[in-house]
Design a protein around this motif. Structure first.
Motif: not given
Length: 243
Positions: A143-148, A207-209, A215-224, A231-233
């Protein structure tokens, strides 16, 4: 007569070494034996967080998982194999404790929040003194790294496992204001399908890791989903409230 050692379950946070608490660091450096869970051939995330803080005199005790996935070919049973592993690990730690040596078991995130330490605690806390040091758990790091913000005012939060059957996952998500979905991996397609069915995919953040260097933040539609790491949630924050 030898006084038994004390068992410490130490949460070391989600990955950023600076999120290690002062209490965790103090007890970690004082323990003669430091145990940590690790996959075969790996260094271990928890160990990587604390390695630089250890003294040469401390005994390092890797607890190597025999399996790291629940999908095994019959007649192998994940539950049986992993239960035997925790039995063996608890017995080895118990030998140190019985000999009077304190043992610090480090755990990613928080020991009692999806932490492997809890299975050792269940087996040993009835026989030896035990203390748990809470750590910053992965969903808070996420939540912290996503800023929400996760929840506002009187909203409720559900922490869900992606392993849940699809119908149960759909029901639980429909009944909550906000959610964190963990244990994605091979369950990702199912989770994304449920979010889309419920009209929640636009609110969901992936978000991953979280807090780690990679660390990697990816739009939901682009997740493989084939590359979704352990380590993703997913965070589905509550609706904003104008206070």
């Amino acid at each position: 007569m030898t006084i038994a050692g004390k068992l410490f379950g130490i949460g070391v946070g989600p990955g950023d070494p600076e999120l290690l608490t002062l209490k965790a660091l103090r007890l970690l450096q004082a323990a003669p034996v430091v145990a940590y869970f690790v996959a075969k051939g790996k260094r271990g995330n928890a160990f990587g967080i604390i390695e630089d803080h250890l003294r040469d005199a401390q005994t390092r005790m890797p607890l190597v998982y025999p399996v790291t996935t629940e999908a095994l070919e019959p007649p192998l049973s994940y539950e049986t194999i992993i239960a035997d592993f925790y039995d063996t690990a608890a017995a080895l730690i118990g030998e140190h404790l019985a000999a009077g040596r304190d043992v610090a078991v480090v755990c990613e995130g928080d020991p009692f929040f999806y932490g492997s330490y809890m299975y050792l605690h269940d087996r040993l806390a009835g026989r030896f003194a035990a203390e748990v040091v809470p750590g910053v758990c992965s969903m808070l790091g996420g939540a912290a790294v996503l800023g929400t913000p996760l929840v506002y005012r009187n909203q409720s939060l559900s922490v869900l496992s992606g392993v849940l059957p699809e119908d149960e996952l759909r029901r639980k998500l429909a009944d909550t204001d906000a959610a964190v979905i963990m244990k994605l991996g091979r369950n990702f397609d199912k989770v994304r399908r449920v979010l889309e069915d419920l009209g929640l995919s636009e609110r969901a953040l992936y978000v991953e890791r979280a807090t780690m260097p990679n660390e990697r933040i990816v739009p939901l539609a682009q997740v493989d989903p084939s590359a979704s790491p352990y380590f993703s949630l997913l965070v589905v924050p509550g609706q904003k409230w104008q206070g």
